[in-house]
Design an enzyme around this catalytic site. Sequence first.
Site, PDB file in Angstrom:
ATOM      1  N   CYS A  43       0.805  -1.231   0.000  1.00 40.06           N
ATOM      2  CA  CYS A  43       0.000   0.000   0.000  1.00 40.06           C
ATOM      3  C   CYS A  43       0.834   1.276   0.000  1.00 40.06           C
ATOM      4  O   CYS A  43       0.288   2.378  -0.005  1.00 40.06           O
ATOM      5  CB  CYS A  43      -0.985  -0.002   1.170  1.00 40.06           C
ATOM      6  SG  CYS A  43      -2.263  -1.251   0.976  1.00 40.06           S
ATOM      7  N   HIS A  81     -13.194   9.186  -7.606  1.00 44.32           N
ATOM      8  CA  HIS A  81     -12.187   9.333  -8.658  1.00 44.32           C
ATOM      9  C   HIS A  81     -11.152  10.400  -8.325  1.00 44.32           C
ATOM     10  O   HIS A  81     -10.639  11.088  -9.211  1.00 44.32           O
ATOM     11  CB  HIS A  81     -12.842   9.566 -10.021  1.00 44.32           C
ATOM     12  CG  HIS A  81     -13.454   8.315 -10.560  1.00 44.32           C
ATOM     13  ND1 HIS A  81     -14.694   7.861 -10.150  1.00 44.32           N
ATOM     14  CD2 HIS A  81     -12.979   7.395 -11.425  1.00 44.32           C
ATOM     15  CE1 HIS A  81     -14.962   6.730 -10.766  1.00 44.32           C
ATOM     16  NE2 HIS A  81     -13.936   6.408 -11.545  1.00 44.32           N
ATOM     17  N   GLU A 139     -13.184  -1.054   2.498  1.00 43.17           N
ATOM     18  CA  GLU A 139     -12.118  -0.798   1.535  1.00 43.17           C
ATOM     19  C   GLU A 139     -12.023  -1.921   0.498  1.00 43.17           C
ATOM     20  O   GLU A 139     -11.773  -1.680  -0.673  1.00 43.17           O
ATOM     21  CB  GLU A 139     -10.797  -0.666   2.301  1.00 43.17           C
ATOM     22  CG  GLU A 139      -9.610  -0.330   1.455  1.00 43.17           C
ATOM     23  CD  GLU A 139      -8.360  -0.132   2.285  1.00 43.17           C
ATOM     24  OE1 GLU A 139      -8.203   0.951   2.875  1.00 43.17           O
ATOM     25  OE2 GLU A 139      -7.540  -1.061   2.348  1.00 43.17           O
TER      26      GLU A 139
END
Length: 153
Positions: A25, A75, A136
């Site tokens: 990550c 986005h 998530e």
Amino acid sequence: MSTIRITKQFSFETGHALYGYDGKCKNVHGHSYKLSVTVIGNPITDKTNVKYGMVIDFGDLKKIVKSEIVDRFDHATVFNKNTPHIELAKELEKRDHNVILVEYQPTSENMVVDFSEKIKSRLPNHIKLHSLKLQETESSFAEWYASDQEPQE
């Protein structure tokens, strides 16, 4: 009078990277987030009110969450502005990318705290934020509960 919890679910796509993290990550990547927003209150008892019987109109809750969270984060790419990711963020912004700079490491845990503050500030006085669940991935999520935030004695 009954106290009722109302939940509305939202979805949005957001990218992020965890600066200094020791796993995958640390790379820029994205998630298809699912956010469940639960508020608590008493249904309106005034029979002349067009929202009689509702704690809050689902449409009103949707407007709040869309304007504070979904429309901003969908986005977009989120970076901690207090890290070297600021340089990447500036470059992406130059290329007309939607970048959000935050004061925290953009983990689900920190994002759900941020979202709780944004939503609470917009709710009518008679409605309280009960909980948030930010999913998530299919199997990973962070939860925020108002009852957990009260000072421990």
